[in-house]
Scaffold this motif. Structure first.
Motif, PDB file in Angstrom:
ATOM      1  N   ASP A 179      -1.238 -12.681   4.434  1.00 16.29           N
ATOM      2  CA  ASP A 179      -2.549 -13.263   3.781  1.00 16.29           C
ATOM      3  C   ASP A 179      -2.469 -12.852   2.491  1.00 16.29           C
ATOM      4  O   ASP A 179      -1.661 -12.085   2.145  1.00 16.29           O
ATOM      5  CB  ASP A 179      -3.537 -12.838   4.601  1.00 16.29           C
ATOM      6  N   ASP A 180      -3.287 -13.873   1.508  1.00 13.39           N
ATOM      7  CA  ASP A 180      -3.610 -13.325   0.146  1.00 13.39           C
ATOM      8  C   ASP A 180      -2.179 -13.001  -0.377  1.00 13.39           C
ATOM      9  O   ASP A 180      -1.979 -12.230  -1.556  1.00 13.39           O
ATOM     10  CB  ASP A 180      -4.364 -12.130   0.070  1.00 13.39           C
ATOM     11  N   GLU A 236      -5.372 -21.258   0.863  1.00 15.81           N
ATOM     12  CA  GLU A 236      -6.652 -21.365   1.027  1.00 15.81           C
ATOM     13  C   GLU A 236      -7.336 -21.391  -0.556  1.00 15.81           C
ATOM     14  O   GLU A 236      -7.065 -21.242  -1.155  1.00 15.81           O
ATOM     15  CB  GLU A 236      -6.761 -20.025   1.667  1.00 15.81           C
TER      16      GLU A 236
HETATM   17 MG    MG Z   1      -6.579 -14.874   2.091  1.00 14.87          MG
END
Ligand code: MG
Ligand code: C2E
Ligand code: MG
Ligand code: MG
Length: 291
Positions: A179-180, A236
């Motif tokens: 993620d990220d 995202e």
């Molecule tokens: Mg994220």
């Protein structure tokens, strides 16, 4: 001791810190009860394939409707909860809610996956993979329909402990996503060492893409890097059509963001889904298309 002008600032600062710690402490002590009494819920945000717009799954995002403070975003309480053993209960709760949804969708002929965010503590807990295996069995959900999202800093905090846990999760057949991506010490070498299937480009780059050529270059290189390693690439923070078109042009696989939908409470998400479900010709299964 020398009294100087700075003391005023200190006098204002110390009570503010005290307030912050007090609130953090309060939230942590109240969290167990909040979980048991229905104050904590899960919102679902769709992820769609590019360029087809078919809904492929959701990310499960926790929410807390606090009786005194009102709706709290995860950033306001997850870090505090993560610092305690209660994060096991948080992750367990979000995973259970998600698996109930995935099972219900399957029963309606919809094959959608759910992604649950993990904390460093989950990755340091060698009993976690067994609990995941048990939950998948209880809900009769194929492992491929469960994704865990982990941050690089989470993995790198203690790689010696997290890697064996990640390997066991991966061996179960669940999907692992970083993620990220792009915000930490991301490197190609590091990504290659992890048993991951998916990389999620941090929303800060996706949001900046329209106005900042640097952000655009970062997004493009993560798509290329991800694909060269055989990973699925998710963006995202997709908020407008321009961003979506750019991502399609780069070959990004999946988009998530306000353009498609905000995270929605369970009933609102179900309504969103039903309004978009069509029976595809020649298939037994149904599919969900966002137009
Ligand atoms: Mg994220
Ligand atoms: P994340 O995992 O990176 O989740 C994506 C965040 O981006 C979510 O914020 C989502 O609402 C937001 N977002 C999605 N699309 C857009 C968009 O188009 N524009 C903008 N500006 N934002 C968008 P949220 O729900 O506030 O969650 C924040 C973070 O809290 C998550 O970041 C995740 O790290 C953490 N979190 C959320 N739920 C859980 C959980 O159940 N467990 C743990 N450990 N952490 C969680
Ligand atoms: Mg996430
Ligand atoms: Mg985040």
């Amino acid at each position: 001791r020398q009294a100087k002008a700075g003391d005023d600032a200190v006098r204002a600062y110390v009570p503010a810190m005290g307030q912050m710690f007090k609130r953090r402490f309060e939230l942590v002590t109240q969290f167990r009860h909040a979980l048991d009494s229905g104050q904590v819920t899960v919102h679902y945000q769709p992820k769609v394939a590019l360029p087809s717009r078919e809904v492929v799954g959701v990310e499960a995002l926790v929410r807390w409707r606090h009786p005194e403070y009102g709706p709290l975003d995860p950033d306001e309480f997850v870090p505090a909860v993560e610092a305690t053993g209660l994060v096991d209960a948080l992750t367990g709760f979000v995973m259970e809610c998600s698996l109930v949804r995935v099972r219900q969708w399957l029963d309606r002929g919809l094959r959608l996956s759910a992604a649950v965010n993990l904390s460093v503590r989950n990755l340091a807990d060698e009993t976690f993979p067994d609990r995941v295996a048990d939950a998948l069995r209880r809900h009769d959900v194929p492992p491929r329909l469960l994704t865990f999202e982990l941050t690089e800093s989470g993995v790198m905090a203690d790689p010696e402990r997290s890697l064996p846990v990640l390997r066991r999760l991966h061996a179960l057949g669940v999907v692992l996503a970083v993620d990220d991506f792009g915000t930490g010490y991301s490197s190609l070498a590091y990504l290659r060492q992890l048993p991951v299937d998916e990389v999620k480009i941090d929303k800060s780059f996706v949001l900046g893409m329209g106005t900042d050529l640097g952000d655009m270059a970062v997004v493009r290189s993560i798509v290329e890097l991800g694909h060269s390693l055989g990973l699925t690439v998710v963006a995202e923070g997709v908020e407008d059509d321009a961003a979506r078109e750019q991502l399609v042009g780069m070959g990004c696989d999946i988009a998530q963001g306000y353009l498609i939908s905000r995270p929605l409470a369970e009933d609102r998400f179900e309504a969103w889904l039903r309004a978009r479900t069509i029976r595809a010709r020649g298939r037994h299964d149904e599919m969900v298309l966002t137009l």
